[in-house]
Design an enzyme around this catalytic site. Structure first.
Site, PDB file in Angstrom:
ATOM      1  N   LYS A 190      51.972  36.560  28.508  1.00  0.00           N
ATOM      2  CA  LYS A 190      50.862  36.895  27.603  1.00  0.00           C
ATOM      3  C   LYS A 190      50.439  38.347  27.802  1.00  0.00           C
ATOM      4  O   LYS A 190      49.970  38.722  28.866  1.00  0.00           O
ATOM      5  CB  LYS A 190      49.639  36.011  27.882  1.00  0.00           C
ATOM      6  CG  LYS A 190      48.587  36.196  26.785  1.00  0.00           C
ATOM      7  CD  LYS A 190      47.249  35.605  27.155  1.00  0.00           C
ATOM      8  CE  LYS A 190      46.378  36.544  27.923  1.00  0.00           C
ATOM      9  NZ  LYS A 190      46.002  37.773  27.187  1.00  0.00           N
ATOM     10  N   GLY A 195      45.718  42.350  36.610  1.00  0.00           N
ATOM     11  CA  GLY A 195      44.474  42.523  35.862  1.00  0.00           C
ATOM     12  C   GLY A 195      43.316  42.730  36.805  1.00  0.00           C
ATOM     13  O   GLY A 195      43.496  43.229  37.926  1.00  0.00           O
ATOM     14  N   SER A 196      42.142  42.311  36.368  1.00  0.00           N
ATOM     15  CA  SER A 196      40.940  42.590  37.155  1.00  0.00           C
ATOM     16  C   SER A 196      40.833  41.653  38.359  1.00  0.00           C
ATOM     17  O   SER A 196      41.348  40.526  38.345  1.00  0.00           O
ATOM     18  CB  SER A 196      39.710  42.443  36.278  1.00  0.00           C
ATOM     19  OG  SER A 196      39.619  41.106  35.814  1.00  0.00           O
ATOM     20  N   THR A 197      40.127  42.116  39.369  1.00  0.00           N
ATOM     21  CA  THR A 197      39.934  41.308  40.574  1.00  0.00           C
ATOM     22  C   THR A 197      39.143  40.042  40.232  1.00  0.00           C
ATOM     23  O   THR A 197      39.436  38.962  40.758  1.00  0.00           O
ATOM     24  CB  THR A 197      39.235  42.147  41.655  1.00  0.00           C
ATOM     25  OG1 THR A 197      40.126  43.206  42.005  1.00  0.00           O
ATOM     26  CG2 THR A 197      38.925  41.340  42.900  1.00  0.00           C
ATOM     27  N   GLY A 232      41.494  37.611  38.686  1.00  0.00           N
ATOM     28  CA  GLY A 232      42.433  37.215  39.747  1.00  0.00           C
ATOM     29  C   GLY A 232      41.834  36.141  40.651  1.00  0.00           C
ATOM     30  O   GLY A 232      42.502  35.154  41.003  1.00  0.00           O
ATOM     31  N   GLU A 255      48.201  41.228  41.203  1.00  0.00           N
ATOM     32  CA  GLU A 255      48.075  42.691  41.346  1.00  0.00           C
ATOM     33  C   GLU A 255      46.773  43.055  40.662  1.00  0.00           C
ATOM     34  O   GLU A 255      46.658  42.981  39.442  1.00  0.00           O
ATOM     35  CB  GLU A 255      49.294  43.361  40.717  1.00  0.00           C
ATOM     36  CG  GLU A 255      49.519  44.765  41.253  1.00  0.00           C
ATOM     37  CD  GLU A 255      48.962  45.821  40.322  1.00  0.00           C
ATOM     38  OE1 GLU A 255      47.782  46.197  40.536  1.00  0.00           O
ATOM     39  OE2 GLU A 255      49.673  46.252  39.403  1.00  0.00           O
ATOM     40  N   CYS A 264      45.497  51.195  37.780  1.00  0.00           N
ATOM     41  CA  CYS A 264      44.832  50.515  38.904  1.00  0.00           C
ATOM     42  C   CYS A 264      45.022  51.301  40.200  1.00  0.00           C
ATOM     43  O   CYS A 264      44.231  51.178  41.129  1.00  0.00           O
ATOM     44  CB  CYS A 264      45.313  49.086  39.039  1.00  0.00           C
ATOM     45  SG  CYS A 264      47.050  48.912  38.720  1.00  0.00           S
ATOM     46  N   GLU A 312      35.520  49.743  40.951  1.00  0.00           N
ATOM     47  CA  GLU A 312      36.561  50.288  40.082  1.00  0.00           C
ATOM     48  C   GLU A 312      35.980  50.610  38.704  1.00  0.00           C
ATOM     49  O   GLU A 312      35.343  49.767  38.080  1.00  0.00           O
ATOM     50  CB  GLU A 312      37.693  49.267  39.931  1.00  0.00           C
ATOM     51  CG  GLU A 312      38.876  49.851  39.202  1.00  0.00           C
ATOM     52  CD  GLU A 312      40.031  48.872  39.058  1.00  0.00           C
ATOM     53  OE1 GLU A 312      39.783  47.694  38.773  1.00  0.00           O
ATOM     54  OE2 GLU A 312      41.183  49.308  39.216  1.00  0.00           O
TER      55      GLU A 312
HETATM   56  P1  ADP Z   1      41.103  44.145  32.426  1.00  0.00           P
HETATM   57  O1  ADP Z   1      39.765  44.423  33.001  1.00  0.00           O
HETATM   58  O2  ADP Z   1      42.214  44.992  32.911  1.00  0.00           O
HETATM   59  O3  ADP Z   1      41.087  43.904  30.945  1.00  0.00           O
HETATM   60  P2  ADP Z   1      41.375  41.332  32.742  1.00  0.00           P
HETATM   61  O4  ADP Z   1      41.573  40.681  34.054  1.00  0.00           O
HETATM   62  O5  ADP Z   1      40.152  41.018  31.959  1.00  0.00           O
HETATM   63  O6  ADP Z   1      41.529  42.843  33.088  1.00  0.00           O
HETATM   64  O7  ADP Z   1      42.616  41.095  31.796  1.00  0.00           O
HETATM   65  C1  ADP Z   1      43.946  41.070  32.245  1.00  0.00           C
HETATM   66  C2  ADP Z   1      44.686  39.971  31.550  1.00  0.00           C
HETATM   67  O8  ADP Z   1      44.137  38.715  31.942  1.00  0.00           O
HETATM   68  C3  ADP Z   1      44.575  40.014  30.028  1.00  0.00           C
HETATM   69  O9  ADP Z   1      45.826  39.635  29.483  1.00  0.00           O
HETATM   70  C4  ADP Z   1      43.507  38.976  29.737  1.00  0.00           C
HETATM   71  O10 ADP Z   1      43.596  38.417  28.449  1.00  0.00           O
HETATM   72  C5  ADP Z   1      43.805  37.934  30.802  1.00  0.00           C
HETATM   73  N1  ADP Z   1      42.683  37.049  31.152  1.00  0.00           N
HETATM   74  C6  ADP Z   1      41.352  37.277  31.014  1.00  0.00           C
HETATM   75  N2  ADP Z   1      40.635  36.223  31.461  1.00  0.00           N
HETATM   76  C7  ADP Z   1      41.528  35.298  31.914  1.00  0.00           C
HETATM   77  C8  ADP Z   1      41.430  34.005  32.524  1.00  0.00           C
HETATM   78  N3  ADP Z   1      40.252  33.444  32.761  1.00  0.00           N
HETATM   79  N4  ADP Z   1      42.559  33.372  32.882  1.00  0.00           N
HETATM   80  C9  ADP Z   1      43.774  33.943  32.672  1.00  0.00           C
HETATM   81  N5  ADP Z   1      43.939  35.149  32.098  1.00  0.00           N
HETATM   82  C10 ADP Z   1      42.847  35.830  31.722  1.00  0.00           C
END
Ligand code: ADP
Length: 491
Positions: free
Chosen positions: A197, A249-251, A254, A271, A305, A402
Site C-alpha cells: 500500500k 512511516g511515523s513512529t 509503527g 522503519e 526520515c 521529528e
Molecule cells: P507519515 O507521517 O509519514 O505520513 P504515517 O505513519 O501516517 O506517516 O503513514 C505511513 C503509511 O502508513 C501510509 O501509507 C499510511 O496510509 C499508513 N497508515 C496510517 N495509519 C495506519 C494504520 N493505523 N495502520 C496501518 N497503516 C497506516
C-alpha cells in the site's frame, strides 16, 4: 554550475543574476483520470466504489482519482497473493524468479523519465531529485536483489533459507517509488508474494509500477497494489493471511502496528522516524560540510526520515559555519518542483505544511533565534522557506521531535564527550553524520553513536548494497544489502 559561496561576509543575493526557467516537460507522460486497485494482475474497481483525489502539492490541482480499498478489497489482494505464492512464485526455480526481477529493473530504467515526472507532480519533490536519485536507486534495488535471488544458499550457507509467504508492505510519501522498490525487490527475490500500500498522498508511481509489473509478465498475484489511507493499511496489518509486515512511516503508526500484531506469529520490520545529529568538528572541511548540511536537511524539503535535522557545531568554528550556511541558504531556489534549477520543491501536503509551520511557531515560543532565507515563495502550492533555529537547547521540542520539514536546529559543543551525550539523548536513532579530518575521531564516534546509519564526511548517500534501519524509536530490522533479505526468510 551553481555559484559557490565560501566567504564569511554575507553576500547580497537579491541583486545580480537569476536562472532562466528550465521546466521539465510533462508532455510525454500518460496518466489516467481514475486509478483502480491492482489485484491478481488486473486493475479492478474497489468493492464499495469509493475514490479519493491525489493532488499536485505545487499547484494544489487534482491529478487523478484513486481507488480506496476496504477490508474486502484487501482480503481479495491477500488471497491472490497466497494463491500466487502456493501455486507459482514459491515453487519457481530461483534463476527464473531472478529473470522477472531483472526485467522489472530494466523496465524502470527504460521508463525513468516518465516515473521521475510523475513522482515530482504527485509528491512535490524537485525533478532533479526524482530524476537523479529516486528513480535510478529504485531500479538499482531491483537489479541488486535480482542478483541475490538464486544465491540465497551462498548468502546463508547451511541454513536452508525459505520464504515466509505473503508480505504486507506499507510505505510513506517521501520516496514513493524508491520505498516500493525497497519493499518489493527483496520480498520477490526471496520467493515471497506481496500486498503493498502506497501513501494516500503519493499513490501514482506505485500504480505506474503496477502497470509496468503487469506488462513485465510477472505471474498474476505475485505483486498486488492496493491504495487507500490508514484504514486500508490497518486492514493489511490485521489480515490473518499475512505472514510478514514491513512498514515505513511515523513512529506513532509503527507503535500501533506493533501492538496490533502482538500475539500473532506475523513477522515485523519497522522503519520509523528520525532526528539525526549532524556533527561538524573544527578540523572538518568546512565548505564541504556546509554543502552536506544543506543536502542533509534542505534538499527534498527535509522530507527524509534520516534528515540531518540537528546540527552540532564545535564552538570554535560555529560562527563561521553558521555564516556560510546562511550565505548558502540565500542561494537555494525554492519553487516549481518541475524546474531543473529548483533545490527545494513543494511540501508534500497541506497537512504536512501545517505541521511544519506549527513547529516553527513552537520553536519561536521556546526562545530559539529563527533565521529564514529571504526567498519569495510561490503564491500557490505548499512551500516553506529553509529555516534555522540558532541557540537551540536540548530540551526544546524542536530539538526532540521529528518535524519532517526544512527546519534545522543548531547547537554548539566543545568536547567529543559532550556531543556524543547530546546526540544520543533523543528517542530516535536512525542516522547521523560526522565531519572531521581525523579517521580516529570518526571511528570513535561511529562506535558510540546510537544510530543505524552514520555518514562520515558526506550525507544522505544510499546504495542498495548497504543496509539501512534504526535503533530505539526509529524501529528495527534492516532494509538493503544482505541484511535486507533476512526479514523475508525463515531458516
Ligand atoms: P507519515 O507521517 O509519514 O505520513 P504515517 O505513519 O501516517 O506517516 O503513514 C505511513 C503509511 O502508513 C501510509 O501509507 C499510511 O496510509 C499508513 N497508515 C496510517 N495509519 C495506519 C494504520 N493505523 N495502520 C496501518 N497503516 C497506516
Amino acid at each position: 554550475m551553481k555559484k559557490k559561496n565560501t566567504s564569511v561576509k554575507p553576500l547580497n543575493f537579491t541583486s545580480g543574476w537569476e536562472y532562466a526557467p528550465a521546466p521539465e516537460s510533462a508532455d510525454h507522460i500518460h496518466l489516467e483520470k481514475q486509478y483502480e486497485l491492482f489485484i491478481d494482475g488486473k486493475f479492478v474497481k474497489p468493492g464499495k466504489g469509493k475514490y479519493f483525489d491525489t493532488i499536485n502539492p505545487a499547484t494544489e490541482k487534482k491529478i487523478a482519482s484513486v481507488a480506496e480499498a476496504d477490508e474486502q478489497d484487501v482480503a481479495k489482494a491477500v488471497s491472490a497473493a497466497r494463491k500466487a505464492y502456493d501455486k507459482v512464485w514459491g515453487r519457481m526455480p530461483a534463476p527464473e524468479r531472478a529473470k522477472y526481477i531483472f526485467r522489472i529493473a530494466r523496465m524502470i530504467q527504460e521508463r525513468s523519465r516518465e516515473f521521475a515526472v510523475i513522482e515530482t507532480m504527485d509528491g512535490g519533490k524537485p525533478i532533479r531529485e526524482s530524476r537523479d536519485i529516486d528513480i535510478p536507486l529504485a531500479a538499482n534495488h531491483f537489479f541488486y536483489y535480482a542478483g541475490w535471488a538464486d544465491k540465497l544458499n551462498y548468502a546463508f550457507p547451511n541454513q536452508q533459507p525459505a520464504p515466509l509467504g505473503v508480505a504486507g508492505q506499507i510505505i510513506p510519501w517521501n520516496f514513493p517509488l524508491l520505498m516500493a522498490a525497497w519493499k518489493i525487490a527483496p520480498a520477490l527475490a526471496t520467493g515471497n508474494t506481496v500486498v503493498l500500500k502506497p501513501a494516500e498522498t503519493t499513490p501514482l508511481t506505485a500504480l505506474k509500477l503496477a502497470e509496468l509489473i503487469r506488462d513485465s509478465g510477472l505471474p498474476d498475484g505475485v505483486v498486488n497494489i492496493v491504495t487507500g489511507a490508514g484504514r486500508t493499511g490497518a486492514a493489511i496489518v490485521g489480515h490473518p493471511g499475512i505472514d510478514k509486515i514491513a512498514f515505513t512511516g511515523s513512529t506513532d503508526v509503527g507503535k500501533l502496528i506493533q501492538k496490533s500484531i502482538a500475539g500473532t506469529d506475523k513477522k515485523l520490520t519497522l522503519e520509523l522516524g528520525g532526528k539525526a545529529a549532524h556533527i561538524i568538528f573544527e578540523d572538518a572541511p568546512i565548505n564541504q560540510a556546509v554543502e552536506g548540511i544543506v543536502n542533509g536537511i534542505f534538499f527534498n524539503q527535509g522530507h527524509v526520515c534520516c534528515a540531518g535535522s540537528r546540527l552540532f557545531v564545535q564552538e570554535s568554528v560555529a560562527d563561521m559555519v553558521i555564516q556560510k550556511l546562511k550565505d548558502r541558504m540565500e542561494t537555494l531556489i525554492v519553487g516549481d518542483p518541475m524546474d531543473k534549477n529548483t533545490d527545494i520543491g513543494a511540501i508534500n501536503s497541506k497537512e504536512q505544511l501545517q505541521t511544519i509551520l506549527k513547529y516553527i511557531e513552537i520553536g519561536k515560543n521556546e526562545g530559539g533565534e529563527i533565521y529564514q532565507s529571504s526567498c519569495a515563495l510561490p503564491g500557490k502550492g505548499y512551500f516553506c522557506k529553509p529555516t534555522l533555529f540558532l541557540n537551540s537547547s536540548q530540551s526544546h521540542r524542536i530539538v526532540q521531535e521529528e518535524i519532517f520539514g526544512p527546519v534545522l536546529t543548531i547547537q554548539t559543543f566543545r568536547t567529543i564527550e559532550e556531543v556524543i551525550e547530546k546526540a544520543n539523548n533523543i528517542p530516535y536513532g536512525l542516522s547521523a553524520g560526522v565531519w572531521t579530518d581525523k579517521g580516529s575521531k570518526i571511528f570513535n564516534l561511529t562506535s558510540r553513536l546510537r544510530a543505524g546509519v552514520i555518514w562520515a564526511n558526506t550525507y544522505n548517500k544510499f546504495d542498495p548494497a548497504s543496509p539501512f534501519g534504526g535503533y530505539k524509536e526509529s524501529g528495527f530490522g534492516r532494509e538493503g544489502g544482505l541484511h535486507g533479505l533476512m526479514p523475508y526468510l525463515k531458516f
